[in-house]
Design a protein around this motif. Sequence first.
Motif, short mmCIF file in Angstrom:
data_model
loop_
_atom_site.label_atom_id
_atom_site.label_comp_id
_atom_site.label_asym_id
_atom_site.label_seq_id
_atom_site.Cartn_x
_atom_site.Cartn_y
_atom_site.Cartn_z
N THR A 1 0.71 -1.20 0.05
CA THR A 1 0.04 -0.02 0.08
C THR A 1 1.10 1.23 0.01
OG1 THR A 1 -0.12 -0.07 2.38
CG2 THR A 1 -1.80 -1.15 1.36
N THR A 2 0.31 2.40 -0.45
CA THR A 2 1.07 3.61 -0.63
C THR A 2 0.28 4.54 0.08
OG1 THR A 2 0.15 3.91 -2.90
CG2 THR A 2 2.37 2.91 -2.77
N SER A 3 1.07 5.49 0.54
CA SER A 3 0.47 6.91 1.21
C SER A 3 -0.20 7.77 0.10
CB SER A 3 1.23 7.56 2.29
OG SER A 3 2.03 6.82 2.94
N ARG A 4 -1.20 8.20 0.60
CA ARG A 4 -1.96 9.14 -0.22
C ARG A 4 -1.18 10.59 -0.28
NH1 ARG A 4 -7.64 9.98 1.83
NH2 ARG A 4 -6.31 10.89 3.29
N PRO A 5 -0.88 11.15 -1.23
CA PRO A 5 -0.13 12.38 -1.36
C PRO A 5 -1.01 13.29 -0.74
CG PRO A 5 -0.72 11.67 -3.59
CD PRO A 5 -1.07 10.47 -2.79
N LEU A 6 -0.24 14.36 -0.04
CA LEU A 6 -0.95 15.59 0.45
C LEU A 6 -1.46 16.54 -0.58
CD1 LEU A 6 1.23 16.23 3.50
CD2 LEU A 6 -0.96 15.14 3.37
N THR A 7 -2.49 17.13 -0.56
CA THR A 7 -2.92 18.25 -1.33
C THR A 7 -1.83 19.58 -1.06
OG1 THR A 7 -4.35 19.10 0.27
CG2 THR A 7 -5.30 17.31 -1.43
N ASP A 8 -2.02 20.36 -1.91
CA ASP A 8 -1.09 21.70 -1.79
C ASP A 8 -1.69 22.55 -0.51
OD1 ASP A 8 0.33 21.36 -3.82
OD2 ASP A 8 -0.82 22.35 -5.37
N ALA A 9 -3.04 22.40 -0.37
CA ALA A 9 -3.57 23.11 0.85
C ALA A 9 -2.95 22.58 2.05
CB ALA A 9 -5.06 23.10 0.57
N GLN A 10 -2.89 21.16 2.18
CA GLN A 10 -2.59 20.39 3.40
C GLN A 10 -1.18 20.78 3.60
OE1 GLN A 10 -3.68 16.43 1.98
NE2 GLN A 10 -5.24 16.16 3.56
N ARG A 11 -0.35 20.70 2.53
CA ARG A 11 1.27 20.93 2.67
C ARG A 11 1.34 22.42 3.11
NH1 ARG A 11 3.48 19.14 -2.95
NH2 ARG A 11 5.41 19.99 -2.05
N ARG A 12 0.59 23.26 2.67
CA ARG A 12 0.47 24.57 3.25
C ARG A 12 0.23 24.98 4.68
NH1 ARG A 12 -1.05 26.85 -1.00
NH2 ARG A 12 -3.40 26.33 -0.99
N ARG A 13 -0.72 24.09 5.00
CA ARG A 13 -1.05 24.21 6.48
C ARG A 13 -0.17 23.57 7.44
NH1 ARG A 13 -3.43 26.57 10.47
NH2 ARG A 13 -4.57 25.53 11.78
N ASN A 14 0.30 22.33 6.95
CA ASN A 14 1.42 21.99 7.66
C ASN A 14 2.52 23.02 8.02
OD1 ASN A 14 0.27 19.72 8.01
ND2 ASN A 14 1.14 18.35 6.34
N ARG A 15 2.95 23.37 6.69
CA ARG A 15 4.16 24.35 6.76
C ARG A 15 3.92 25.54 7.70
NH1 ARG A 15 4.30 26.05 1.90
NH2 ARG A 15 5.07 23.88 1.02
N GLU A 16 2.62 26.15 7.73
CA GLU A 16 2.36 27.08 8.48
C GLU A 16 2.29 26.77 10.10
OE1 GLU A 16 -1.64 28.26 7.12
OE2 GLU A 16 -0.94 29.13 5.45
N LEU A 17 1.83 25.57 10.26
CA LEU A 17 1.90 25.03 11.64
C LEU A 17 3.17 24.72 12.17
CD1 LEU A 17 -1.30 22.58 11.54
CD2 LEU A 17 -1.15 24.77 12.79
N LEU A 18 4.12 24.31 11.31
CA LEU A 18 5.52 24.07 11.86
C LEU A 18 6.10 25.40 12.05
CD1 LEU A 18 8.07 22.00 12.10
CD2 LEU A 18 8.31 22.60 9.57
N LEU A 19 6.04 26.29 11.21
CA LEU A 19 6.40 27.85 11.47
C LEU A 19 6.11 28.42 12.66
CD1 LEU A 19 6.80 29.14 7.80
CD2 LEU A 19 8.59 28.11 9.17
N LEU A 20 5.05 28.14 12.89
CA LEU A 20 4.21 28.73 14.16
C LEU A 20 4.72 28.00 15.45
CD1 LEU A 20 0.24 29.29 13.40
CD2 LEU A 20 2.00 30.97 13.93
#
Length: 64
Positions: A27-46
């Motif tokens: 099984t393979t993981s589902r790739p993140l959408t651009d919105a999910q990647r952007r949100r993860n980056r924002e949370l990481l920076l915060l």
Amino acid sequence: MSTRSAVDHALAYPEPPPSLLWRHPSTTSRPLTDAQRRRNRELLLLDLARNHPHHPATTNRKAS
């Protein structure tokens, strides 16, 4: 040394089924959408900008 009754007792309980959370190699993981990647980056920076009192930033001080 194990006795026959100890071995029989151990085998009396079946192994539990594997967790559904375990992934199979095929099984393979589902790739993140651009919105999910952007949100993860924002949370990481915060989180990186937040003050962490239990984990003070390391400084280049000499041990005294």
